[in-house]
Design an enzyme around this catalytic site. Structure first.
Site, mmCIF file in Angstrom:
data_model
loop_
_atom_site.group_PDB
_atom_site.id
_atom_site.type_symbol
_atom_site.label_atom_id
_atom_site.label_comp_id
_atom_site.label_asym_id
_atom_site.label_seq_id
_atom_site.Cartn_x
_atom_site.Cartn_y
_atom_site.Cartn_z
ATOM 1 N N THR A 34 -12.116 -36.903 -6.840
ATOM 2 C CA THR A 34 -11.097 -36.597 -7.855
ATOM 3 C C THR A 34 -10.571 -35.170 -7.715
ATOM 4 O O THR A 34 -9.394 -34.925 -7.964
ATOM 5 C CB THR A 34 -11.619 -36.831 -9.290
ATOM 6 O OG1 THR A 34 -12.849 -36.125 -9.461
ATOM 7 C CG2 THR A 34 -11.834 -38.301 -9.580
ATOM 8 N N PHE A 41 -11.506 -44.718 -10.615
ATOM 9 C CA PHE A 41 -11.112 -46.068 -11.015
ATOM 10 C C PHE A 41 -11.085 -46.231 -12.522
ATOM 11 O O PHE A 41 -10.181 -46.829 -13.079
ATOM 12 C CB PHE A 41 -12.104 -47.059 -10.395
ATOM 13 C CG PHE A 41 -11.624 -48.475 -10.404
ATOM 14 C CD1 PHE A 41 -10.558 -48.862 -9.616
ATOM 15 C CD2 PHE A 41 -12.245 -49.431 -11.199
ATOM 16 C CE1 PHE A 41 -10.110 -50.174 -9.616
ATOM 17 C CE2 PHE A 41 -11.800 -50.747 -11.200
ATOM 18 C CZ PHE A 41 -10.737 -51.115 -10.406
ATOM 19 N N HIS A 127 -17.068 -50.541 0.939
ATOM 20 C CA HIS A 127 -15.853 -51.208 0.455
ATOM 21 C C HIS A 127 -14.676 -51.023 1.400
ATOM 22 O O HIS A 127 -13.524 -51.147 0.988
ATOM 23 C CB HIS A 127 -15.508 -50.705 -0.960
ATOM 24 C CG HIS A 127 -16.537 -51.093 -1.978
ATOM 25 N ND1 HIS A 127 -16.656 -50.497 -3.205
ATOM 26 C CD2 HIS A 127 -17.512 -52.041 -1.948
ATOM 27 C CE1 HIS A 127 -17.657 -51.044 -3.878
ATOM 28 N NE2 HIS A 127 -18.197 -51.973 -3.136
HETATM 29 P P1 NAD Z 1 -15.628 -45.085 -10.899
HETATM 30 O O1 NAD Z 1 -14.209 -44.627 -11.130
HETATM 31 O O2 NAD Z 1 -16.071 -46.322 -11.564
HETATM 32 O O3 NAD Z 1 -16.622 -43.927 -11.341
HETATM 33 C C1 NAD Z 1 -16.383 -42.577 -10.982
HETATM 34 C C2 NAD Z 1 -17.351 -41.725 -11.778
HETATM 35 O O4 NAD Z 1 -17.186 -40.386 -11.341
HETATM 36 C C3 NAD Z 1 -17.065 -41.763 -13.282
HETATM 37 O O5 NAD Z 1 -18.291 -41.947 -13.958
HETATM 38 C C4 NAD Z 1 -16.447 -40.394 -13.563
HETATM 39 O O6 NAD Z 1 -16.779 -39.905 -14.854
HETATM 40 C C5 NAD Z 1 -17.085 -39.543 -12.491
HETATM 41 N N1 NAD Z 1 -16.283 -38.389 -12.063
HETATM 42 C C6 NAD Z 1 -14.977 -38.357 -11.714
HETATM 43 N N2 NAD Z 1 -14.639 -37.135 -11.282
HETATM 44 C C7 NAD Z 1 -15.746 -36.353 -11.410
HETATM 45 C C8 NAD Z 1 -16.030 -34.988 -11.130
HETATM 46 N N3 NAD Z 1 -15.106 -34.167 -10.604
HETATM 47 N N4 NAD Z 1 -17.268 -34.537 -11.393
HETATM 48 C C9 NAD Z 1 -18.220 -35.338 -11.933
HETATM 49 N N5 NAD Z 1 -18.020 -36.652 -12.175
HETATM 50 C C10 NAD Z 1 -16.795 -37.150 -11.909
HETATM 51 O O7 NAD Z 1 -15.852 -45.125 -9.339
HETATM 52 P P2 NAD Z 1 -16.879 -45.983 -8.469
HETATM 53 O O8 NAD Z 1 -18.183 -46.078 -9.155
HETATM 54 O O9 NAD Z 1 -16.794 -45.410 -7.112
HETATM 55 O O10 NAD Z 1 -16.249 -47.434 -8.447
HETATM 56 C C11 NAD Z 1 -14.855 -47.588 -8.198
HETATM 57 C C12 NAD Z 1 -14.507 -48.603 -7.129
HETATM 58 O O11 NAD Z 1 -13.101 -48.479 -6.829
HETATM 59 C C13 NAD Z 1 -15.235 -48.334 -5.839
HETATM 60 O O12 NAD Z 1 -15.819 -49.490 -5.467
HETATM 61 C C14 NAD Z 1 -14.162 -47.901 -4.824
HETATM 62 O O13 NAD Z 1 -14.126 -48.794 -3.754
HETATM 63 C C15 NAD Z 1 -12.848 -48.008 -5.528
HETATM 64 N N6 NAD Z 1 -12.149 -46.706 -5.629
HETATM 65 C C16 NAD Z 1 -12.189 -45.829 -4.575
HETATM 66 C C17 NAD Z 1 -11.563 -44.600 -4.680
HETATM 67 C C18 NAD Z 1 -11.625 -43.653 -3.516
HETATM 68 O O14 NAD Z 1 -11.739 -44.102 -2.379
HETATM 69 N N7 NAD Z 1 -11.605 -42.336 -3.750
HETATM 70 C C19 NAD Z 1 -10.895 -44.244 -5.851
HETATM 71 C C20 NAD Z 1 -10.870 -45.164 -6.908
HETATM 72 C C21 NAD Z 1 -11.496 -46.403 -6.762
#
Ligand code: NAD
Length: 253
Positions: A34, A41, A127
């Protein structure tokens, strides 16, 4: 479970846990990316909610769904087209380079672990990867540039020039079988580690979210680094609550 919310204490606890370990495995989710401008997500206002990925069955069954899937993918790609690795990615690449970490198991599809310099053979993508596409029938790789040019001009979903199969982003959609080789590699890495770092995942997407528990069952310490609570916090040995880049900073440079 020990919960640490103070940044200095969280950094110290993480450094100590890594020093005590012989073999670290990192397991990452969208939260590690992020700070790079890639939205996660489930957070509020995430574009992934509006541009929710099309389920695999719908993609295969309906040409309109395939077109919509590509339209949503390209809109999402445009949001983070210029994303570069962040502190979390560099910290984990450094842990791999130093020999401390044996693998980075990631749910992410953004290719940022590769971009941070971690070697391909240490990155396990559960994934898939959204930076290229694949034919669902013959498995041929297709690059996104030509697909995008044709799609922007025609709005027609791509098919494989070699076999006529449906071409799809090389990610694993909801309902799509998990990649067997990546799952097997993730299993091997998980059962062989003594410290499992779950970083930036809400830990609700299965089967990926089963790896932290597997690591613990096999005797590893489980440390969760995340900005908010997860369903596995109560069983973790240590929970470091805060910003991922900040907490991993000591390993990032
Ligand atoms: P999720 O969005 O469900 O969870 C992300 C977690 O990270 C949340 O709990 C959030 O509070 C925390 N978070 C976000 N930024 C943060 C920071 N800077 N510091 C601390 N905590 C932080 O993501 P997930 O569990 O990876 O599941 C999402 C699914 O969607 C995955 O399976 C993935 O394949 C896909 N996805 C991938 C991406 C990517 O490739 N970057 C992005 C979005 C979704």
């Amino acid at each position: 479970m020990a919960l640490v919310t103070d940044l200095d204490e969280a950094r110290e606890a993480l450094v100590a846990a890594v020093e005590e370990a012989d073999r670290v495995v990192a397991f990452t989710g969208a939260g590690v990316s992020t700070e790079c401008g890639v939205p996660d997500f489930r957070s509020k206002d995430s574009p992934w909610i509006r541009l929710r990925p099309i389920a695999f069955d719908a993609f295969v069954a309906d040409v309109l769904m395939r077109e919509e899937a590509w339209r949503r993918k390209f809109e999402l790609d445009d949001i983070y087209a210029h994303a570069a690795p962040g502190r979390g990615h560099y910290a984990l690449a450094n842990l791999v380079a130093s020999g401390k970490a044996s693998a980075i198991i990631t749910q992410n599809i953004d290719n940022l672990h590769q971009a941070s310099g971690a070697p391909d053979d240490r990155i396990i993508e559960l994934h898939g990867n959204g930076s290229y596409a694949k034919c669902l029938s013959c498995g041929a790789r297709h690059e996104l540039g030509p697909i995008r040019r044709d799609f922007d001009a025609s709005g027609v979903a791509p098919v494989c020039a070699a076999c006529g199969g449906f071409v799809k982003s090389a990610t694993i959609s909801f309902g799509q079988p998990m990649p067997q080789e990546a799952m097997a590699r993730a299993y091997q890495a998980t059962v062989a580690c003594d410290l499992f770092l779950a970083i930036g995942s809400s830990l609700v997407v299965y089967p990926a979210a089963s790896f932290p528990s597997l690591a613990q069952e096999r005797g590893a310490r489980l440390v969760i680094v995340n900005g908010e609570a997860t369903p596995l916090d109560s069983q973790a040995d240590l929970v470091l609550r805060g910003d991922i880049g900040d907490i991993l900073q000591p390993f990032a440079s």
